[in-house]
Write an enzyme that holds these catalytic residues in place. Sequence first.
Site, short mmCIF file in Angstrom:
data_model
loop_
_atom_site.label_atom_id
_atom_site.label_comp_id
_atom_site.label_asym_id
_atom_site.label_seq_id
_atom_site.Cartn_x
_atom_site.Cartn_y
_atom_site.Cartn_z
CG HIS A 1 -0.49 -0.06 2.53
ND1 HIS A 1 -0.22 -1.25 3.18
CD2 HIS A 1 -0.15 0.91 3.38
CE1 HIS A 1 0.24 -0.99 4.38
NE2 HIS A 1 0.31 0.32 4.54
CG ASP B 1 -18.45 0.03 -1.21
OD1 ASP B 1 -18.18 -1.18 -1.34
OD2 ASP B 1 -17.86 0.75 -0.37
CB ALA B 2 -22.68 2.80 1.49
CB CYS C 1 -32.49 -2.51 -6.33
SG CYS C 1 -32.24 -0.76 -6.06
C1 LIG Z 1 -25.13 -0.06 -12.27
C2 LIG Z 1 -25.21 1.25 -13.01
C3 LIG Z 1 -23.83 1.72 -13.35
C4 LIG Z 1 -25.99 1.01 -14.30
O1 LIG Z 1 -26.13 2.24 -14.98
C5 LIG Z 1 -25.94 2.29 -12.15
O2 LIG Z 1 -27.25 1.82 -11.85
C6 LIG Z 1 -25.18 2.56 -10.87
O3 LIG Z 1 -24.18 3.24 -10.87
N1 LIG Z 1 -25.66 1.96 -9.77
C7 LIG Z 1 -24.97 2.07 -8.51
C8 LIG Z 1 -25.96 2.10 -7.44
C9 LIG Z 1 -26.77 0.82 -7.42
O4 LIG Z 1 -27.36 0.47 -8.43
N2 LIG Z 1 -26.77 0.16 -6.25
C10 LIG Z 1 -27.31 -1.11 -6.00
C11 LIG Z 1 -28.58 -1.37 -5.75
S1 LIG Z 1 -29.80 -0.22 -6.08
#
Ligand SMILES: CC(C)(CO)[C@@H](O)C(=O)NCCC(=O)N/C=C\S
Length: 199
Positions: free
Chosen positions: A88, A104-105, A173
């Site tokens: 790292h 991500d979260a 989703c």
């Molecule tokens: C996957 C993509 C890149 C398709 O255009 C777009 O939806 C996105 O950045 N989603 C990230 C958020 C997400 O979907 N989370 C998961 C559950 S809701």
Amino acid sequence: MAEDDGPPPNKRNKSEKNILIGVTGSVASIKLPKLVDELHRLQPKPNIQVVGTEHSMHFFDKDKIPVKVFSDKDEWEAWSTMQDPVLHIELRRWADILVIAPLDANTMAKMANGLCDNLLTCIVRAWDLKKPLLFCPAMNTLMWEHPITSEQVKRLINLGYTYVPPIKKTLACKDTGIGAMAEVTSIVAIVKDHLETMK
Ligand SMILES: CC(C)(CO)[C@@H](O)C(=O)NCCC(=O)N/C=C\S
């Protein structure tokens, strides 16, 4: 006397730059091939390496990515004695810019609180704040709208990291709302700006 703004654009130091991409456990990591491809089109062609968290690996095939993809096990395999490099630290020194796309979260929360329990968060924890760090959040709308999210985004901005906001889209989703990662073209344009201002 006009402020000297340095050499004219065509004389700026065009030496190739090192871009480190961080990917995390958002479905937006499916965009990694497109992000690598579009960053490779910058001139001069930058050197690119990727660091993926364990969960990010579900969203792409490492063997189909045309650049090195480091994972957590690389950290432990690279070091066994005091003579060995610490991955790292090596990667944080190698990179001119870090682009975490998607963030991500979970990894956002770790960064906002200084947690470092994997290769990517250890790089962030040791980051040279004189170098740009772009973060591109991507998560479900319900997660995005949770009040803790804006607190964490503010903390990352206050640390000097460059915020690339998520956009409204139909998400994985099938919810429609803010949470989709910014378009790859937008991310690449911001990286290009940062690279051009580097000496
Ligand atoms: C996957 C993509 C890149 C398709 O255009 C777009 O939806 C996105 O950045 N989603 C990230 C958020 C997400 O979907 N989370 C998961 C559950 S809701």
